[in-house]
Design an enzyme around this catalytic site. Structure first.
Site: not given
Ligand code: RIB
Length: 304
Positions: A253-256, A224, A13, A15, A289, A41, A229, A226
């Site tokens: 995007a912390a989870g990603d 997870t 994506n 954002d 960040r 994304g 931990g 947050g």
């Molecule tokens: O997990 C965060 C992401 O969720 C963002 O970058 C957004 O694009 C959505 O996909």
């Protein structure tokens, strides 16, 4: 030969982010602060996390044949990610996410899926040679479920470890046939509640939810939580690995980042708990960040 490659299948994506004092209530218009266009994304974020943290990665995705899509592909390549299976699609836009971020770093996200919704079984067939070389296949739920179900089956048959980040969680329960091909799942507390019907609120309910997900057919479960931990079950015992204390600027995007980092550690032969420790470090740094890709740390920023 040990298979070290991590194939990420998922969304890409652009954002659109606005900083706000508080997230708008239904019907409320608010005046925000600065506006940013960022790469994001869930799939692309996880692929970038893998690449920056030292993993070999290939990404399977669809973008639109437009400026956002071209930019995403060229920036993914610049990260060292194999983009041969990222297809630019005529007649549909690249996925877009609208993200207000409040002064506590919390967000809400609306995604217009665009080309992500066109990721097809044919795309997975085209990516089969890559999937067969992979040690790990990592996916999320921002692309069509039937495509992911096919990918999980192919990956499982090829002997890859299949990792699912079940976000965003769908309206309907995940099919048992899909879960039977998943080796490791990483829901957050809300997703774990949705998967199990158990209200996840404390360590006891977290452990109950982990066991309930294991009974659905997934061997390894990481919940997870947050800033607290992450939790897992090893040999019937609940293990809690705390996040590092940091100042939260933006949790996007912390989870990603967590999922990408976890897969890198596992691809290096580390244990689940070592992987969670490494992933906690990476995710804790990302929340200091703004933005998705821009917040994801590089390997040299983390302790070994
Ligand atoms: O997990 C965060 C992401 O969720 C963002 O970058 C957004 O694009 C959505 O996909």
């Amino acid at each position: 030969m040990e298979k070290r490659k991590i194939v990420v299948i998922g969304s890409c994506n652009t954002d659109m982010v606005i900083r706000v004092d508080h997230l708008p209530l239904p019907g409320e218009t608010i005046i925000g602060h600065d506006f940013m266009t960022n790469q994001g994304g869930k799939g692309a974020n996880q692929a970038v996390a893998v690449a920056r943290l030292g993993g070999q990665t290939a990404f399977v995705a669809r973008v639109g044949k437009d400026g956002f899509g071209e930019q995403s592909i060229s920036l993914l390549r610049a990260e060292g990610i194999d983009t041969n299976c990222v297809t630019a699609t005529e007649g549909v836009s690249t996925g877009v996410a609208l993200i207000p971020v409040d002064d506590k770093g919390e967000n809400s996200i609306i995604v217009a899926s665009g080309a992500n919704a066109r990721l097809s079984i044919e795309d997975i067939k085209a990516a089969e040679p890559l999937i067969k070389e992979a040690g790990i296949v990592l996916m999320q739920l921002e692309t069509p479920l039937e495509t992911l179900m096919y990918a999980a089956e192919v990956a499982c048959k090829a002997g890859a470890r299949v990792v699912l980040n079940p976000a965003p969680f769908p309206k309907d329960p995940l099919p048992g046939e899909f879960l039977s091909h998943i080796d490791l799942i990483t829901p957050n507390e809300t997703e774990a509640s949705r998967m199990t019907g158990i209200e996840v609120s404390d360590e006891e309910s977290i452990h109950q939810a982990i066991r309930a997900i294991q009974r659905l057919g997934v061997r390894d479960v990481i919940i997870t939580a947050g800033g607290k931990g992450a939790y897992t079950d090893i040999n019937g015992e609940l293990i809690h690995l705390a996040a590092c204390k940091t100042e939260v600027v933006d949790t996007t995007a912390a989870g990603d980042t967590f999922c990408g980092a976890l897969c890198v550690a596992l691809s290096e032969g580390r244990s689940l708990s070592e992987g969670i420790r490494f992933a906690n470090q990476a995710a804790s740094l990302s929340v200091t960040r703004m933005g998705a890709w821009r917040s994801i740390p590089k390997r040299e920023e983390l302790k070994p």
